[in-house]
Enzyme design. Structure first.
Site, mmCIF file in Angstrom:
data_model
loop_
_atom_site.group_PDB
_atom_site.id
_atom_site.type_symbol
_atom_site.label_atom_id
_atom_site.label_comp_id
_atom_site.label_asym_id
_atom_site.label_seq_id
_atom_site.Cartn_x
_atom_site.Cartn_y
_atom_site.Cartn_z
ATOM 1 N N ASP A 102 0.861 -1.180 0.000
ATOM 2 C CA ASP A 102 0.000 0.000 0.000
ATOM 3 C C ASP A 102 0.899 1.233 0.000
ATOM 4 O OD1 ASP A 102 -2.304 1.612 0.261
ATOM 5 O OD2 ASP A 102 -3.265 0.069 1.474
ATOM 6 N N ASP A 203 -2.851 4.752 -2.483
ATOM 7 C CA ASP A 203 -3.896 5.400 -1.700
ATOM 8 C C ASP A 203 -4.211 6.791 -2.243
ATOM 9 O OD1 ASP A 203 -5.494 5.267 0.835
ATOM 10 O OD2 ASP A 203 -4.276 7.016 1.349
ATOM 11 N N GLU A 245 -6.178 4.291 -6.175
ATOM 12 C CA GLU A 245 -7.482 4.557 -5.549
ATOM 13 C C GLU A 245 -7.939 5.939 -6.028
ATOM 14 O OE1 GLU A 245 -9.497 4.771 -1.107
ATOM 15 O OE2 GLU A 245 -7.502 5.598 -1.410
ATOM 16 N N HIS A 318 -11.162 -2.291 3.099
ATOM 17 C CA HIS A 318 -11.049 -1.917 4.507
ATOM 18 C C HIS A 318 -11.841 -0.660 4.854
ATOM 19 C CE1 HIS A 318 -8.220 0.490 2.307
ATOM 20 N NE2 HIS A 318 -8.078 1.309 3.346
#
Length: 546
Positions: A102, A203, A245, A318
């Protein structure tokens, strides 16, 4: 569409997301860790996945569950050490599983060395790594808001300026216009690439081109320039999985990210389907009922609109509530049937599917009665803000139970023993009370479980070029709450049907007649007369048309 002979490993594989804090605790401190993940790799190999997207394990003070990083090249003590991380990469590789890290580079923690140095003085060499502005008439520079509530500007007394943060005030945003910052990020990414990882999940990557003075936060004018520079300086030419993302993505700009000729990313996560149960001009907490016809329209649009790019496919992560509770039916009567239906709809589509831990056994949301039971910073901030504005407590708690991020973060349910086999100590977050019935051990013993439906779908993708690269064709002559589509090429034709409804629906597809070649199904059928067939609640199946 990319030609088959130019295919990549990430087009035929399925990715499994692990939220390390909640996956498996190896040392009894109530917090999942890297050794816990290593101990479960054989289970993931049995499922058939080819990559693990690992939520952040970097050093962090944990203001936002690891998405506030204080050192990109060290490991959070609770999770283990860099030696454990190296072992995970090696052990996963032995099982043909790649580790996807990530990458959180829109912001750091305020405890990162860069920010500690930056805030000391306006003359600090790290000052320009972040975004600083003078007060405007003694107040904040502008009206931009943070995603977790309140202003996006935080006053820092030491130098008399505000710094910018799109999330928590403990997550100052990085200034991507600074070339030295970008070089520092490339160096850090190459550190991980040299360790043998399989790629990056990025992210909120659509925010890095922000221009706060112009009130531009997402899709800034230099965003794609930065991504092309990142590609050329780090993972370009290495056939790694890179997924961004992008909450504001459309099919048009998803092409910009994922068209191979542009040398940016493999694919993006788009969230258009995820916003269909919130009021149009509201926040995610402002609930409305899902329209299945709207959901079909959005998913089908993404199947047919990406001409040169590549799709990601997901229901859960998540940050999202459990899909079986959100849009399915998590009662004992329908939980298994509706969970299998979601699996079949998604995994037969074109793109790379992502499974979030526990999805493959049908884990459900965990309703709370009071804010004292909530851990998630986003939910707590929203609760306090709305209560102060006069919202009713029951309504705010209801929104948290439907959409709160803790739903996805309850510990993984391995067996019916203490704490669901997650930890011998007190878990950091409550374990869902249904773990005696919903757990991995139970799933592996039951040949008709959700797990084996996922295993079958993952295996199909490895075997069938049609499912990976074939054309997508919607079948329109069906009831509103029924998904019906074809995946086809010159070699095979698959018909996918799913009754997204807890009531029966009548299917009338005379052109298909009677069919027997079931590939996967969630009810036991020997043959189906598609000219006039009564679909049972949540019934879904894949038939190969001969």
């Amino acid at each position: 569409m990319e030609k088959e002979n130019n295919s990549h490993w990430w087009q035929t594989t399925v990715v499994y997301q692990i939220y390390p804090r909640s996956f498996q605790d190896s040392d009894g401190d109530g917090i999942g860790d890297i050794q816990g993940i290593i101990s479960r790799l054989d289970y993931l190999k049995q499922l058939g996945i080819g990559a693990i997207w690992l939520s952040p394990v970097y050093k962090s003070p944990n203001a936002d569950n690891g998405y506030d990083i204080s050192d990109y090249q060290d490991i959070m003590t609770e999770f283990g050490t860099m030696k454990d991380m190296d072992q995970l990469i090696v052990e996963a590789k032995k099982r043909q599983i790649k580790i996807v890290m990530d990458l959180v580079v829109n912001h750091t923690s305020d405890e990162h060395e860069w920010f500690i140095e930056a805030r000391k003085s306006k003359k600090s060499p790290f000052r320009d790594y972040y975004i600083w502005r003078d007060p405007l008439n003694g107040k904040v520079p502008n009206s931009l808001k943070a995603s977790f509530g309140g202003s996006a500007w935080k006053f820092d007394k030491r130098t008399g300026q505000y710094y910018f943060h799109l999330f928590s005030e403990k997550q100052p945003d990085l200034n991507w216009e600074n070339q030295e910052l970008r070089k520092s990020i490339w160096k850090m990414m190459n550190f991980w690439i040299d360790k043998g990882i399989g790629g990056f999940r990025m992210d909120v990557i659509d925010l890095i081109g922000k221009q706060p003075d112009k009130a531009i936060t997402a899709n800034g004018p230099k965003l794609h320039e930065y991504l092309q520079e990142m590609n050329s300086q780090t993972f370009g030419g290495k056939d790694m999985l890179t997924v961004g993302e992008t909450w504001g993505a459309t099919p048009e700009n998803a092409e910009l990210y994922s068209d191979p000729k542009r040398h940016e990313l493999s694919m993006v996560f788009q969230f258009e389907h995820n916003m269909l149960d919130q009021k149009k001009d509201g926040e995610k907490w402002d609930l409305k009922e899902l329209s299945v016809s709207e959901l079909k329209a959005v998913l089908y649009k993404w199947q047919t609109s990406l001409k040169s790019g590549w799709n990601s496919l997901f229901w859960n992560n998540h940050d999202l509530p459990r899909i079986v509770s959100r849009w399915g039916n998590d009662s004992p009567k329908f939980r298994v049937k509706s969970a299998k239906m979601f699996a079949i709809i998604l995994h037969m589509m074109k793109g790379t599917p992502y499974i979030y831990q526990g999805e493959e056994i049908g884990m459900t949301n965990y309703p709370v009665k009071d804010i004292s039971e909530v851990d998630d910073i986003e939910s707590i901030n929203m609760y306090n803000e709305r209560i102060s504005k006069g919202f009713k407590k029951a309504d705010v708690i209801h929104s948290i139970n439907v959409k709160g991020r803790d739903n996805a973060r309850t510990p993984m349910q391995w067996n019916n023993q203490k704490n669901a086999g997650f930890s011998t100590g007190l878990p950091w977050l409550h374990v869902n009370q249904n773990y005696p019935e919903v757990n991995v051990d139970q799933s592996l013993k039951d040949s008709n479980s959700i797990f084996y439906t996922y295993q079958k779908l993952i295996s199909l993708r490895k075997q069938s070029r049609t499912i990976v690269f074939g054309d997508f064709k919607e079948i329109k002559e069906v009831p509103e709450n029924v998904f019906a589509y074809m995946r086809q090429d010159k070699n095979h034709q698959y018909l996918i049907i799913a009754n997204f409804d807890q009531h029966e629906n009548i299917l009338k597809l005379p052109e298909f007649g009677t069919q027997k070649s079931f590939v996967v199904a969630n009810y036991d059928e020997e043959s189906i007369d598609l000219r006039n067939y009564k679909l049972k609640p949540f019934e879904s199946f894949v038939i190969e048309i001969k």
